[in-house]
Write a protein that holds these residues in place. Structure first.
Motif, PDB file in Angstrom:
ATOM      1  N   CYS A 135       0.832  -1.192   0.000  1.00  0.00           N
ATOM      2  CA  CYS A 135       0.000   0.000   0.000  1.00  0.00           C
ATOM      3  C   CYS A 135       0.874   1.253   0.000  1.00  0.00           C
ATOM      4  N   SER A 136       1.899   1.269   0.845  1.00  0.00           N
ATOM      5  CA  SER A 136       2.716   2.491   0.900  1.00  0.00           C
ATOM      6  C   SER A 136       3.573   2.637  -0.359  1.00  0.00           C
ATOM      7  N   LYS A 137       3.915   1.512  -1.003  1.00  0.00           N
ATOM      8  CA  LYS A 137       4.637   1.575  -2.279  1.00  0.00           C
ATOM      9  C   LYS A 137       3.809   2.354  -3.312  1.00  0.00           C
ATOM     10  N   LEU A 138       2.521   2.044  -3.372  1.00  0.00           N
ATOM     11  CA  LEU A 138       1.653   2.737  -4.336  1.00  0.00           C
ATOM     12  C   LEU A 138       1.498   4.218  -3.980  1.00  0.00           C
ATOM     13  N   MET A 139       1.371   4.498  -2.696  1.00  0.00           N
ATOM     14  CA  MET A 139       1.219   5.897  -2.263  1.00  0.00           C
ATOM     15  C   MET A 139       2.492   6.692  -2.587  1.00  0.00           C
ATOM     16  N   GLU A 140       3.660   6.053  -2.365  1.00  0.00           N
ATOM     17  CA  GLU A 140       4.940   6.728  -2.648  1.00  0.00           C
ATOM     18  C   GLU A 140       5.074   6.986  -4.139  1.00  0.00           C
ATOM     19  N   ALA A 141       4.684   6.018  -4.948  1.00  0.00           N
ATOM     20  CA  ALA A 141       4.775   6.192  -6.403  1.00  0.00           C
ATOM     21  C   ALA A 141       3.898   7.359  -6.843  1.00  0.00           C
ATOM     22  N   LEU A 161       5.237  11.059  -8.696  1.00  0.00           N
ATOM     23  CA  LEU A 161       4.798  11.652  -9.972  1.00  0.00           C
ATOM     24  C   LEU A 161       5.093  13.142 -10.021  1.00  0.00           C
ATOM     25  N   GLY A 162       4.958  13.794  -8.861  1.00  0.00           N
ATOM     26  CA  GLY A 162       5.184  15.237  -8.773  1.00  0.00           C
ATOM     27  C   GLY A 162       6.656  15.618  -8.949  1.00  0.00           C
ATOM     28  N   ARG A 163       7.555  14.653  -8.812  1.00  0.00           N
ATOM     29  CA  ARG A 163       8.990  14.951  -8.879  1.00  0.00           C
ATOM     30  C   ARG A 163       9.594  14.647 -10.247  1.00  0.00           C
ATOM     31  N   ILE A 164       8.804  14.068 -11.147  1.00  0.00           N
ATOM     32  CA  ILE A 164       9.360  13.673 -12.442  1.00  0.00           C
ATOM     33  C   ILE A 164       9.450  14.878 -13.376  1.00  0.00           C
ATOM     34  N   ALA A 165      10.632  15.072 -13.954  1.00  0.00           N
ATOM     35  CA  ALA A 165      10.779  16.125 -14.958  1.00  0.00           C
ATOM     36  C   ALA A 165      10.351  15.540 -16.298  1.00  0.00           C
ATOM     37  N   HIS A 199      -1.954  -4.088 -11.845  1.00  0.00           N
ATOM     38  CA  HIS A 199      -1.670  -3.080 -12.876  1.00  0.00           C
ATOM     39  C   HIS A 199      -1.121  -1.800 -12.240  1.00  0.00           C
ATOM     40  N   LEU A 200      -1.643  -1.446 -11.084  1.00  0.00           N
ATOM     41  CA  LEU A 200      -1.141  -0.242 -10.403  1.00  0.00           C
ATOM     42  C   LEU A 200       0.306  -0.438  -9.963  1.00  0.00           C
ATOM     43  N   PHE A 201       0.649  -1.666  -9.540  1.00  0.00           N
ATOM     44  CA  PHE A 201       2.054  -1.945  -9.181  1.00  0.00           C
ATOM     45  C   PHE A 201       2.963  -1.800 -10.403  1.00  0.00           C
ATOM     46  N   GLU A 202       2.476  -2.275 -11.556  1.00  0.00           N
ATOM     47  CA  GLU A 202       3.244  -2.118 -12.801  1.00  0.00           C
ATOM     48  C   GLU A 202       3.442  -0.634 -13.113  1.00  0.00           C
ATOM     49  N   ALA A 203       2.371   0.121 -12.982  1.00  0.00           N
ATOM     50  CA  ALA A 203       2.442   1.566 -13.235  1.00  0.00           C
ATOM     51  C   ALA A 203       3.418   2.226 -12.265  1.00  0.00           C
ATOM     52  N   ALA A 204       3.412   1.751 -11.013  1.00  0.00           N
ATOM     53  CA  ALA A 204       4.318   2.317 -10.003  1.00  0.00           C
ATOM     54  C   ALA A 204       5.772   2.083 -10.391  1.00  0.00           C
ATOM     55  N   LYS A 205       6.033   0.913 -10.992  1.00  0.00           N
ATOM     56  CA  LYS A 205       7.411   0.617 -11.443  1.00  0.00           C
ATOM     57  C   LYS A 205       7.850   1.636 -12.483  1.00  0.00           C
ATOM     58  N   THR A 206       6.968   1.929 -13.436  1.00  0.00           N
ATOM     59  CA  THR A 206       7.261   2.919 -14.476  1.00  0.00           C
ATOM     60  C   THR A 206       7.536   4.288 -13.852  1.00  0.00           C
ATOM     61  N   ILE A 207       6.691   4.648 -12.896  1.00  0.00           N
ATOM     62  CA  ILE A 207       6.843   5.958 -12.241  1.00  0.00           C
ATOM     63  C   ILE A 207       8.178   6.037 -11.515  1.00  0.00           C
ATOM     64  N   ASP A 229      -4.563   8.152   1.325  1.00  0.00           N
ATOM     65  CA  ASP A 229      -3.159   8.219   1.733  1.00  0.00           C
ATOM     66  C   ASP A 229      -3.101   8.639   3.197  1.00  0.00           C
ATOM     67  N   GLU A 230      -2.985   7.633   4.078  1.00  0.00           N
ATOM     68  CA  GLU A 230      -3.000   7.938   5.515  1.00  0.00           C
ATOM     69  C   GLU A 230      -1.758   8.691   5.951  1.00  0.00           C
ATOM     70  N   ALA A 231      -0.614   8.402   5.286  1.00  0.00           N
ATOM     71  CA  ALA A 231       0.657   8.989   5.713  1.00  0.00           C
ATOM     72  C   ALA A 231       0.623  10.510   5.631  1.00  0.00           C
ATOM     73  N   SER A 232       0.001  11.050   4.596  1.00  0.00           N
ATOM     74  CA  SER A 232       0.013  12.506   4.476  1.00  0.00           C
ATOM     75  C   SER A 232      -1.286  13.108   4.978  1.00  0.00           C
ATOM     76  N   GLU A 233      -2.043  12.308   5.752  1.00  0.00           N
ATOM     77  CA  GLU A 233      -3.333  12.803   6.207  1.00  0.00           C
ATOM     78  C   GLU A 233      -3.294  13.485   7.548  1.00  0.00           C
ATOM     79  N   GLY A 234      -3.050  12.715   8.596  1.00  0.00           N
ATOM     80  CA  GLY A 234      -3.121  13.263   9.939  1.00  0.00           C
ATOM     81  C   GLY A 234      -4.515  13.823  10.173  1.00  0.00           C
ATOM     82  N   GLY A 235      -5.444  13.414   9.416  1.00  0.00           N
ATOM     83  CA  GLY A 235      -6.802  13.926   9.498  1.00  0.00           C
ATOM     84  C   GLY A 235      -7.330  13.924   8.090  1.00  0.00           C
TER      85      GLY A 235
END
Ligand SMILES: [Zn+2]
Length: 489
Positions: free
Chosen positions: A342-348, A352-356, A388-396, A430-436
């Protein structure tokens, strides 16, 4: 997309093309909890399974009316026609009003469902609020000659129903002989003409607190009556989908079919969907086995079988990693793997925001969107969507490391796939960036940073520094970069 949705129908034992009765609309009824104890995994699985069905049907354009009931009367111990009402028993043991017990556990159930990000149904009817409708149902079955009164109680006449060429047992595949063998010898059986007959109305014994007047006796409805009465009331008859856990196929859903056929001449619904069961370390879950873990115990890690707390999204992700018709076995190892996945997908998603983006990069990404739709249309194959989302995460991740080139359009498409499937349809957060509430937090921070940027543009250093220092005092670090300010807690 909607036209190709296949649903496995328990009744026909095969996948069928989904066609709603009224074009563009879906009526779905799912058996809800009997509110006499804290929610456990057995509650989480149907709630999450049908939450995804609800979300997906809406996503592909249907207007869905989703009814999930609260059983607050009539569900007796042992799932049989005898024994004490589950809620009345709890009330007696805890010296509370039965409705106080039902309210308390209903509130607890709602709060657990909320944490699991299960959307509330469109209507949540209570059995105790629909006694009139259940009495009317019982009367119509009596009028059809398929029930009889015995000592103030009313029973469904299974033998008569069989003689009328209806098949009691069509959903579960059970035959009458087998049912007889599994019917428990309990007191009150002598009121029945035939052991497989089930109660439509029970006369209350003098000490029974939950009781209503009826033409037959002061008493209460049988457990199966409420779903037949409330489903028809809110969704019409027949409606599209009836869902629930596999443990409800017999006798509950089998009896629902019989009641509806007896009173209306037709089946209650078109598609029967059942989620499979959950085992714990390979064992059936049960209070007597000491492996009965409530949802709160999972969230806090307070049960002796748990190595650590598991967040609501870990539980949700774990359940969705299995197809709803497969069994799920909970173990610490499996839960920890789900937590990591789950956190692998959230990190991927965040990466996305860091890719040039690369100019003129020829798109090498797969059509993940279509692959995910294909999986969902194949009887809600959530494990395939996740793969499929894991595959997409690999690409990201490859792109974030500079090993894979992605255009801005690729990046936008990947973001869209995650937004649609991971967040909207699978209902993950995404619980990690939630805190609420993560979205609210992001939105508010953007407003504050925009005001600060405006102050800086006006050379109003006092205001811009004050905003930065005040955020610092709250533990929020603001970093100025060439593309504007970013923040971190
Ligand atoms: Zn039900």
């Amino acid at each position: 997309m909607g036209q190709q949705l296949l649903i496995y129908n328990t009744l026909s034992r095969q996948k069928e093309l989904f066609r709603p009765i009224n074009e563009g609309h879906v009526g779905m009824y799912v058996c809800g909890p009997t509110v006499y104890g804290d929610g456990h995994l057995g509650h989480a699985r149907p709630a999450i399974t049908f939450d995804v069905v609800f979300r997906y049907l809406q996503h592909i354009g249907y207007k869905v009316r989703y009814v999930r009931n609260i059983t607050d009367v009539g569900h007796l111990e042992h799932d049989a026609d005898e024994g004490e009402d589950k809620i009345a028993k709890k009330a007696r043991l805890e010296q509370l009003e039965p409705m106080e017990v039902a309210q308390y556990y209903t509130n607890r159930y709602h709060s657990a469902m909320d944490r699991l990000n299960v959307l509330p149904p469109s209507i949540e009817p209570h059995a105790s609020g629909h006694i009139m409708e259940q009495i009317a149902l019982v009367q119509s079955i009596l009028d059809a000659g398929l029930a009889y009164v015995s000592n103030g109680s009313v029973y469904f006449d299974v033998r008569k129903y069989q003689e009328d060429t209806h098949k009691y047992g069509q959903l579960s595949g059970r035959v009458i002989d087998e049912m007889l063998a599994t019917t428990r010898e309990l007191d009150g059986q002598e009121e029945k003409r035939f052991p497989s007959d089930f109660a439509l109305w029970k006369k209350a014994s003098p000490e029974h607190i939950m009781r209503w007047p009826s033409p037959w006796s002061d008493g209460f409805p049988g457990w199966h009556a409420e779903c037949t009465a409330m489903g028809a009331k809110y969704l019409g008859s027949p409606f599209d989908i009836h869902g629930g856990g596999m443990d409800l196929v017999f006798p509950h859903h089998e009896s629902e079919i019989a009641q509806c056929v007896a009173s209306t001449g037709h089946a209650p619904c078109r598609y029967w969907m059942h989620n499979n069961m959950i085992t714990i370390n390979g064992q059936k879950m049960g209070k007597s086995l000491g492996n009965f873990i409530t949802l709160d115990e999972f969230f806090t890690g307070s049960h002796k079988l748990l190595d650590q707390p598991y967040s609501p999204m870990t539980i949700r992700f774990f359940i969705l990693q299995a197809h709803y018709r497969s069994t799920v076995d909970f173990s610490n190892e499996a839960l920890q793997a789900a937590e990591k996945g789950c956190s692998k997908l959230m990190e991927a998603y965040k990466a996305l925001g860091r890719i040039a983006p690369t100019q003129n990069a020829e798109s090498g990404i797969q059509n993940y969107r279509q692959l995910c739709y294909d999986a969902m249309n194949d009887d809600f194959a959530t494990p395939t969507v996740i793969s499929h989302l894991f595959e997409a995460a690999k690409t990201i991740n490859g792109a974030a490391d500079g090993k894979v080139k992605l255009s801005q359009a690729d990046i936008d498409e990947l973001k869209g796939v995650f937004d649609t499937f991971l967040f909207d349809i699978l209902g993950m957060r995404d619980e990690a960036s939630e805190g609420g509430n993560g979205q609210l937090e992001d939105g508010l921070m953007q407003i504050i940073l925009d005001i600060r940027a405006a102050a800086k543009a006006n050379k109003d250093w006092t205001t811009s520094d004050k905003i930065r220092d005040s955020l610092n005092a709250l533990g929020v670090t603001v970093k100025d970069g060439k593309d504007g300010a970013t923040w971190q807690i």
